[in-house]
Design a protein around this motif. Structure first.
Motif, PDB file in Angstrom:
ATOM      1  N   UNK A  43     -46.961 -23.618 -63.462  1.00  0.00           N
ATOM      2  CA  UNK A  43     -46.499 -22.296 -63.023  1.00  0.00           C
ATOM      3  C   UNK A  43     -47.707 -21.404 -62.765  1.00  0.00           C
ATOM      4  N   UNK A  44     -48.668 -21.487 -63.632  1.00  0.00           N
ATOM      5  CA  UNK A  44     -49.886 -20.696 -63.461  1.00  0.00           C
ATOM      6  C   UNK A  44     -50.599 -21.112 -62.178  1.00  0.00           C
ATOM      7  N   UNK A  45     -50.543 -22.391 -61.901  1.00  0.00           N
ATOM      8  CA  UNK A  45     -51.190 -22.887 -60.695  1.00  0.00           C
ATOM      9  C   UNK A  45     -50.607 -22.205 -59.468  1.00  0.00           C
ATOM     10  N   UNK A  46     -49.330 -21.955 -59.518  1.00  0.00           N
ATOM     11  CA  UNK A  46     -48.668 -21.298 -58.385  1.00  0.00           C
ATOM     12  C   UNK A  46     -48.689 -19.788 -58.550  1.00  0.00           C
ATOM     13  N   UNK A  47     -49.317 -19.319 -59.597  1.00  0.00           N
ATOM     14  CA  UNK A  47     -49.305 -17.876 -59.877  1.00  0.00           C
ATOM     15  C   UNK A  47     -50.059 -17.092 -58.812  1.00  0.00           C
ATOM     16  N   UNK A  68     -58.240 -23.188 -66.784  1.00  0.00           N
ATOM     17  CA  UNK A  68     -57.920 -22.969 -65.376  1.00  0.00           C
ATOM     18  C   UNK A  68     -58.853 -22.013 -64.680  1.00  0.00           C
ATOM     19  N   UNK A  69     -59.992 -21.784 -65.265  1.00  0.00           N
ATOM     20  CA  UNK A  69     -60.923 -20.847 -64.629  1.00  0.00           C
ATOM     21  C   UNK A  69     -61.368 -21.358 -63.258  1.00  0.00           C
ATOM     22  N   UNK A  70     -61.389 -22.646 -63.091  1.00  0.00           N
ATOM     23  CA  UNK A  70     -61.824 -23.226 -61.820  1.00  0.00           C
ATOM     24  C   UNK A  70     -60.773 -23.040 -60.741  1.00  0.00           C
ATOM     25  N   UNK A  71     -59.582 -22.769 -61.155  1.00  0.00           N
ATOM     26  CA  UNK A  71     -58.505 -22.596 -60.188  1.00  0.00           C
ATOM     27  C   UNK A  71     -58.419 -21.169 -59.682  1.00  0.00           C
ATOM     28  N   UNK A  72     -59.200 -20.297 -60.235  1.00  0.00           N
ATOM     29  CA  UNK A  72     -59.211 -18.910 -59.780  1.00  0.00           C
ATOM     30  C   UNK A  72     -59.982 -18.789 -58.467  1.00  0.00           C
ATOM     31  N   UNK A  73     -59.866 -17.632 -57.890  1.00  0.00           N
ATOM     32  CA  UNK A  73     -60.596 -17.417 -56.644  1.00  0.00           C
ATOM     33  C   UNK A  73     -62.067 -17.690 -56.887  1.00  0.00           C
ATOM     34  N   UNK A  75     -64.597 -18.681 -60.387  1.00  0.00           N
ATOM     35  CA  UNK A  75     -64.635 -19.005 -61.827  1.00  0.00           C
ATOM     36  C   UNK A  75     -65.053 -17.813 -62.667  1.00  0.00           C
ATOM     37  N   UNK A  76     -65.801 -16.914 -62.074  1.00  0.00           N
ATOM     38  CA  UNK A  76     -66.264 -15.755 -62.834  1.00  0.00           C
ATOM     39  C   UNK A  76     -65.157 -14.706 -62.973  1.00  0.00           C
ATOM     40  N   UNK A  77     -64.193 -14.797 -62.077  1.00  0.00           N
ATOM     41  CA  UNK A  77     -63.101 -13.831 -62.093  1.00  0.00           C
ATOM     42  C   UNK A  77     -62.407 -13.824 -63.447  1.00  0.00           C
ATOM     43  N   UNK A  78     -62.106 -14.997 -63.940  1.00  0.00           N
ATOM     44  CA  UNK A  78     -61.416 -15.096 -65.227  1.00  0.00           C
ATOM     45  C   UNK A  78     -62.245 -14.490 -66.339  1.00  0.00           C
ATOM     46  N   UNK A  79     -63.475 -14.899 -66.412  1.00  0.00           N
ATOM     47  CA  UNK A  79     -64.346 -14.362 -67.463  1.00  0.00           C
ATOM     48  C   UNK A  79     -64.491 -12.853 -67.316  1.00  0.00           C
ATOM     49  N   UNK A  80     -64.690 -12.439 -66.081  1.00  0.00           N
ATOM     50  CA  UNK A  80     -64.877 -11.011 -65.838  1.00  0.00           C
ATOM     51  C   UNK A  80     -63.649 -10.220 -66.282  1.00  0.00           C
ATOM     52  N   UNK A  81     -62.494 -10.708 -65.876  1.00  0.00           N
ATOM     53  CA  UNK A  81     -61.261 -10.020 -66.251  1.00  0.00           C
ATOM     54  C   UNK A  81     -61.107  -9.984 -67.763  1.00  0.00           C
ATOM     55  N   UNK A  82     -61.356 -11.096 -68.397  1.00  0.00           N
ATOM     56  CA  UNK A  82     -61.235 -11.151 -69.862  1.00  0.00           C
ATOM     57  C   UNK A  82     -62.252 -10.230 -70.507  1.00  0.00           C
ATOM     58  N   UNK A  83     -63.440 -10.187 -69.945  1.00  0.00           N
ATOM     59  CA  UNK A  83     -64.474  -9.306 -70.485  1.00  0.00           C
ATOM     60  C   UNK A  83     -64.021  -7.844 -70.391  1.00  0.00           C
ATOM     61  N   UNK A  84     -63.374  -7.530 -69.265  1.00  0.00           N
ATOM     62  CA  UNK A  84     -62.883  -6.158 -69.100  1.00  0.00           C
ATOM     63  C   UNK A  84     -61.817  -5.834 -70.128  1.00  0.00           C
ATOM     64  N   UNK A  85     -61.153  -6.873 -70.585  1.00  0.00           N
ATOM     65  CA  UNK A  85     -60.115  -6.666 -71.600  1.00  0.00           C
ATOM     66  C   UNK A  85     -60.721  -6.572 -72.988  1.00  0.00           C
ATOM     67  N   UNK A  86     -62.030  -6.462 -73.013  1.00  0.00           N
ATOM     68  CA  UNK A  86     -62.749  -6.375 -74.295  1.00  0.00           C
ATOM     69  C   UNK A  86     -62.690  -7.700 -75.056  1.00  0.00           C
ATOM     70  N   UNK A  87     -62.429  -8.766 -74.294  1.00  0.00           N
ATOM     71  CA  UNK A  87     -62.380 -10.083 -74.919  1.00  0.00           C
ATOM     72  C   UNK A  87     -63.733 -10.761 -74.750  1.00  0.00           C
ATOM     73  N   UNK A  88     -64.235 -11.311 -75.818  1.00  0.00           N
ATOM     74  CA  UNK A  88     -65.549 -11.952 -75.774  1.00  0.00           C
ATOM     75  C   UNK A  88     -65.400 -13.419 -75.379  1.00  0.00           C
ATOM     76  N   UNK A  89     -66.139 -13.815 -74.368  1.00  0.00           N
ATOM     77  CA  UNK A  89     -66.075 -15.200 -73.905  1.00  0.00           C
ATOM     78  C   UNK A  89     -67.419 -15.872 -74.144  1.00  0.00           C
ATOM     79  N   UNK A  90     -67.374 -17.049 -74.683  1.00  0.00           N
ATOM     80  CA  UNK A  90     -68.597 -17.781 -74.963  1.00  0.00           C
ATOM     81  C   UNK A  90     -68.386 -19.240 -74.604  1.00  0.00           C
ATOM     82  N   UNK A  91     -69.196 -19.711 -73.702  1.00  0.00           N
ATOM     83  CA  UNK A  91     -69.078 -21.117 -73.306  1.00  0.00           C
ATOM     84  C   UNK A  91     -67.667 -21.411 -72.796  1.00  0.00           C
ATOM     85  N   UNK A  92     -67.140 -20.491 -71.984  1.00  0.00           N
ATOM     86  CA  UNK A  92     -65.793 -20.638 -71.430  1.00  0.00           C
ATOM     87  C   UNK A  92     -64.734 -20.708 -72.521  1.00  0.00           C
TER      88      UNK A  92
END
Length: 110
Positions: A43-47, A68-73, A75-92
């Motif tokens: 479902x996310x794939x079709x999101x 699924x970060x590779x499926x985004x427009x 790969x940085x989009x996911x991390x960036x969005x999560x970072x904006x959410x104040x979520x810390x990402x490390x090594x994906x």
DNA sequence: GTAATGACCTTGG
DNA sequence: ACCAAGGCCATTA
């Protein structure tokens, strides 16, 4: 067609609070079928093609890995969005995944 | 129309 | 403790 399951998934994902993340299994379990976790991922794939784009970046696997970060427009989009959410990402991977983990079955509890 | 795959998770040996 | 296989729904080849 048969977007009932998809629709449910999108509903739950869209209901995810900001700064929180959920897992495919949690959504699948909330829907009633824990084994249908694959369908959630599909479902996310079709999101990205559905009408209301859902925050798929808030959905990760059970270990909090951005599978699924590779499926985004980008790969940085996911991390960036999560970072904006104040979520810390490390090594994906999401840090304090347990803390920011948002379980619909537990939080919404119906 | 049949077969295989996919942003996964759970259970069994 | 680790390794292997199964199950679910929809889409694509």
């Amino acid at each position: 067609m048969e977007k009932d399951f998809f629709k449910m998934v999108y509903e739950v994902v869209k209901l995810v609070p900001k700064g929180r993340v959920t897992s495919y299994g949690a959504i699948a379990n909330y829907l009633g079928s824990k084994s249908s976790s694959r369908v959630v991922g599909y479902a996310m794939n079709a999101s990205h093609k559905i009408k209301p784009k859902v925050p798929a970046h808030r959905v990760v696997n059970r270990i909090g890995l951005l599978s699924g970060k590779k499926h985004f427009e980008t790969p940085f989009q996911m991390e960036e969005l999560l970072m904006k959410e104040k979520i810390v990402i490390k090594n994906d991977k999401v840090i304090d995944f347990k803390k920011i983990f948002w379980d619909p079955q537990k939080e919404l509890k119906f």
